[in-house]
Design a protein around this motif. Sequence first.
Motif, PDB file in Angstrom:
ATOM      1  N   PRO A   5      -4.683 -37.587 -50.611  1.00 21.71           N
ATOM      2  CA  PRO A   5      -3.825 -38.922 -50.979  1.00 21.71           C
ATOM      3  C   PRO A   5      -4.816 -40.000 -51.409  1.00 21.71           C
ATOM      4  O   PRO A   5      -5.853 -40.060 -51.188  1.00 21.71           O
ATOM      5  N   GLU A   6      -4.440 -40.366 -52.624  1.00 24.25           N
ATOM      6  CA  GLU A   6      -4.984 -41.614 -53.079  1.00 24.25           C
ATOM      7  C   GLU A   6      -5.596 -42.692 -52.285  1.00 24.25           C
ATOM      8  O   GLU A   6      -6.711 -43.284 -52.095  1.00 24.25           O
ATOM      9  N   SER A   7      -4.698 -43.021 -51.191  1.00 22.41           N
ATOM     10  CA  SER A   7      -5.272 -44.212 -50.269  1.00 22.41           C
ATOM     11  C   SER A   7      -6.376 -43.605 -49.368  1.00 22.41           C
ATOM     12  O   SER A   7      -7.218 -44.174 -48.996  1.00 22.41           O
ATOM     13  N   TYR A   8      -6.339 -42.300 -49.078  1.00 19.91           N
ATOM     14  CA  TYR A   8      -7.386 -41.515 -48.292  1.00 19.91           C
ATOM     15  C   TYR A   8      -8.674 -41.472 -48.875  1.00 19.91           C
ATOM     16  O   TYR A   8      -9.653 -41.838 -48.513  1.00 19.91           O
ATOM     17  N   ALA A   9      -8.484 -41.128 -50.262  1.00 20.88           N
ATOM     18  CA  ALA A   9      -9.632 -41.091 -51.200  1.00 20.88           C
ATOM     19  C   ALA A   9     -10.276 -42.601 -51.051  1.00 20.88           C
ATOM     20  O   ALA A   9     -11.697 -42.642 -51.305  1.00 20.88           O
ATOM     21  N   ALA A  15      -7.568 -41.867 -43.030  1.00 23.71           N
ATOM     22  CA  ALA A  15      -7.629 -40.548 -42.943  1.00 23.71           C
ATOM     23  C   ALA A  15      -7.892 -39.980 -41.251  1.00 23.71           C
ATOM     24  O   ALA A  15      -8.587 -39.190 -41.153  1.00 23.71           O
ATOM     25  N   LYS A  16      -6.980 -40.488 -40.318  1.00 24.45           N
ATOM     26  CA  LYS A  16      -7.363 -40.299 -38.857  1.00 24.45           C
ATOM     27  C   LYS A  16      -6.565 -38.993 -38.452  1.00 24.45           C
ATOM     28  O   LYS A  16      -6.622 -38.458 -37.481  1.00 24.45           O
ATOM     29  N   ALA A  17      -5.365 -38.618 -39.297  1.00 21.99           N
ATOM     30  CA  ALA A  17      -4.542 -37.589 -38.821  1.00 21.99           C
ATOM     31  C   ALA A  17      -4.026 -37.100 -40.027  1.00 21.99           C
ATOM     32  O   ALA A  17      -3.632 -37.431 -41.290  1.00 21.99           O
ATOM     33  N   ASP A  18      -3.459 -35.771 -39.981  1.00 17.52           N
ATOM     34  CA  ASP A  18      -2.646 -35.037 -41.004  1.00 17.52           C
ATOM     35  C   ASP A  18      -1.539 -35.600 -41.083  1.00 17.52           C
ATOM     36  O   ASP A  18      -0.450 -35.323 -40.127  1.00 17.52           O
ATOM     37  N   PRO A  19      -0.962 -36.182 -42.254  1.00 19.81           N
ATOM     38  CA  PRO A  19       0.529 -36.565 -42.372  1.00 19.81           C
ATOM     39  C   PRO A  19       1.528 -35.277 -42.295  1.00 19.81           C
ATOM     40  O   PRO A  19       2.671 -35.737 -42.262  1.00 19.81           O
ATOM     41  N   TYR A  20       1.152 -34.333 -42.399  1.00 16.40           N
ATOM     42  CA  TYR A  20       1.755 -33.234 -42.672  1.00 16.40           C
ATOM     43  C   TYR A  20       1.951 -32.122 -41.365  1.00 16.40           C
ATOM     44  O   TYR A  20       2.412 -31.013 -41.405  1.00 16.40           O
ATOM     45  N   THR A  21       1.447 -32.782 -40.236  1.00 19.86           N
ATOM     46  CA  THR A  21       1.503 -31.939 -39.033  1.00 19.86           C
ATOM     47  C   THR A  21       2.859 -31.410 -38.576  1.00 19.86           C
ATOM     48  O   THR A  21       3.037 -30.444 -38.441  1.00 19.86           O
ATOM     49  N   LYS A  22       3.826 -32.154 -38.747  1.00 18.65           N
ATOM     50  CA  LYS A  22       5.291 -31.906 -38.469  1.00 18.65           C
ATOM     51  C   LYS A  22       5.770 -30.788 -39.453  1.00 18.65           C
ATOM     52  O   LYS A  22       6.554 -29.642 -38.888  1.00 18.65           O
ATOM     53  N   GLU A  23       5.177 -30.838 -40.508  1.00 18.40           N
ATOM     54  CA  GLU A  23       5.719 -29.667 -41.686  1.00 18.40           C
ATOM     55  C   GLU A  23       5.048 -28.355 -41.213  1.00 18.40           C
ATOM     56  O   GLU A  23       5.947 -27.398 -41.479  1.00 18.40           O
ATOM     57  N   PRO A  46       2.057 -25.458 -50.401  1.00 19.91           N
ATOM     58  CA  PRO A  46       0.716 -25.607 -49.713  1.00 19.91           C
ATOM     59  C   PRO A  46       0.102 -24.580 -49.094  1.00 19.91           C
ATOM     60  O   PRO A  46       0.978 -23.747 -48.430  1.00 19.91           O
ATOM     61  N   LEU A  47      -1.145 -24.203 -49.126  1.00 18.62           N
ATOM     62  CA  LEU A  47      -1.906 -23.320 -48.456  1.00 18.62           C
ATOM     63  C   LEU A  47      -2.179 -24.074 -46.932  1.00 18.62           C
ATOM     64  O   LEU A  47      -2.502 -25.297 -47.019  1.00 18.62           O
ATOM     65  N   PRO A  48      -2.248 -23.097 -45.839  1.00 18.22           N
ATOM     66  CA  PRO A  48      -2.423 -23.703 -44.699  1.00 18.22           C
ATOM     67  C   PRO A  48      -3.768 -24.491 -44.431  1.00 18.22           C
ATOM     68  O   PRO A  48      -4.780 -24.030 -45.304  1.00 18.22           O
ATOM     69  N   PRO A  54     -10.516 -32.194 -44.620  1.00 18.49           N
ATOM     70  CA  PRO A  54     -10.030 -33.335 -44.302  1.00 18.49           C
ATOM     71  C   PRO A  54      -8.570 -33.587 -43.924  1.00 18.49           C
ATOM     72  O   PRO A  54      -7.819 -33.075 -44.771  1.00 18.49           O
ATOM     73  N   PRO A  55      -8.149 -34.307 -42.932  1.00 15.71           N
ATOM     74  CA  PRO A  55      -6.781 -34.621 -42.909  1.00 15.71           C
ATOM     75  C   PRO A  55      -6.206 -35.082 -44.157  1.00 15.71           C
ATOM     76  O   PRO A  55      -6.437 -35.938 -44.705  1.00 15.71           O
ATOM     77  N   GLY A  56      -4.796 -34.575 -44.456  1.00 14.03           N
ATOM     78  CA  GLY A  56      -4.232 -34.862 -45.606  1.00 14.03           C
ATOM     79  C   GLY A  56      -4.335 -34.218 -46.995  1.00 14.03           C
ATOM     80  O   GLY A  56      -3.725 -34.125 -47.748  1.00 14.03           O
ATOM     81  N   ASP A  57      -5.564 -33.447 -46.858  1.00 15.35           N
ATOM     82  CA  ASP A  57      -5.708 -32.537 -48.004  1.00 15.35           C
ATOM     83  C   ASP A  57      -4.663 -31.569 -48.099  1.00 15.35           C
ATOM     84  O   ASP A  57      -4.331 -31.159 -47.271  1.00 15.35           O
ATOM     85  N   LEU A  58      -4.326 -31.356 -49.232  1.00 12.99           N
ATOM     86  CA  LEU A  58      -3.181 -30.154 -49.603  1.00 12.99           C
ATOM     87  C   LEU A  58      -3.957 -29.164 -50.755  1.00 12.99           C
ATOM     88  O   LEU A  58      -4.442 -29.558 -51.723  1.00 12.99           O
ATOM     89  N   ARG A  59      -4.025 -27.797 -50.290  1.00 15.04           N
ATOM     90  CA  ARG A  59      -4.554 -26.906 -51.291  1.00 15.04           C
ATOM     91  C   ARG A  59      -3.618 -26.061 -51.729  1.00 15.04           C
ATOM     92  O   ARG A  59      -2.540 -25.801 -51.050  1.00 15.04           O
ATOM     93  N   PHE A  60      -3.687 -25.616 -53.033  1.00 13.47           N
ATOM     94  CA  PHE A  60      -2.636 -24.674 -53.615  1.00 13.47           C
ATOM     95  C   PHE A  60      -3.217 -23.612 -54.519  1.00 13.47           C
ATOM     96  O   PHE A  60      -4.191 -23.680 -54.744  1.00 13.47           O
ATOM     97  N   LEU A  61      -2.466 -22.321 -54.455  1.00 12.43           N
ATOM     98  CA  LEU A  61      -2.882 -21.172 -55.143  1.00 12.43           C
ATOM     99  C   LEU A  61      -2.220 -21.285 -56.469  1.00 12.43           C
ATOM    100  O   LEU A  61      -0.837 -20.841 -56.482  1.00 12.43           O
ATOM    101  N   ILE A  62      -2.593 -21.677 -57.661  1.00 10.82           N
ATOM    102  CA  ILE A  62      -2.003 -21.777 -58.837  1.00 10.82           C
ATOM    103  C   ILE A  62      -2.779 -21.008 -59.990  1.00 10.82           C
ATOM    104  O   ILE A  62      -3.848 -20.920 -60.238  1.00 10.82           O
ATOM    105  N   ARG A  63      -1.826 -19.866 -60.277  1.00 10.95           N
ATOM    106  CA  ARG A  63      -2.319 -19.036 -61.551  1.00 10.95           C
ATOM    107  C   ARG A  63      -1.885 -19.577 -62.953  1.00 10.95           C
ATOM    108  O   ARG A  63      -0.594 -19.772 -62.944  1.00 10.95           O
TER     109      ARG A  63
END
Length: 266
Positions: A5-9, A15-23, A46-48, A54-63
């Motif tokens: 997230p731009e705000s976290y960067a 970045a105190k907590a993962d905003p996607y925890t509930k997801e 997103p990958l787990p 870091p909280p809030g980071d999202l990783r993706f497998l993209i070919r």
Amino acid sequence: MTLRPESYALNPRLAKADPYTKEWEKGTWSVEFKQPQLQIARSYTPLPPRKDDPPGDLRFLIREETNGEMSRYLARLADRDKVELRGPHTEVELPVDVTDVLFLAGGTGIAPALQVAHTLLEARTQAGKIPNVRIVWANRRRKDCVGGTDLQSKDATETGEGAIVQGLRKMQNRYPDNLQVEYFVDEEGKVVDQRTISRLTQRPAELTDRAVSAGSGSKLLFVSGPEGFVNFLAGPKKYRGGEHLQGELGGLIGKMGIRGWEVWKQ
């Protein structure tokens, strides 16, 4: 690909907590990437999160696909480029009584399989109620799943393994009684067929005492991956009102008439 997230960067203290925890506790979910020049959008899963992410980071497998406008656009992005996302969008919310999951994943369809395993084994695990999860990852080429074997060992080396295979192996070592993974490679003559599905939908007797009691809850069979892979195994989805719907169960699984399993096309 990893996004932050731009705000976290700009301010890491936010970045105190993962905003996607509930997801992560729900099941499978996705976000939409927007291609600004062509005004097109596509959903990616997103990958787990890993332990030290870091909280809030999202990783993706993209070919990158030759005719894929979105994948080519994403492949051209440089470090610190901005990307517009929409979401998150819940795909399948896993029931609390799920006892068994079989996930047939083709190619990048491994991403939602990893989400399911993460949700059931790590994000919302309760003592004595850990479901049994079986994942089949099918790829056309061995280089897409380097290091992937049906063996799991705490002494297995990470040398030469792809990032996804490493993640699967580590999760198997944490949950050896509840997670089984098989790798199928077209160029090696190992494909998902009727015999494979029949074998995997029959719960091994030795697992009964290791997970929740068989037959006491939901059994889910997921099919995820390229359109041709999903169509062959479970029949096509339907597109109506701007949304992709499940459609009728067809394909190989539909012909087999498997009972006791709820089928989801991802």
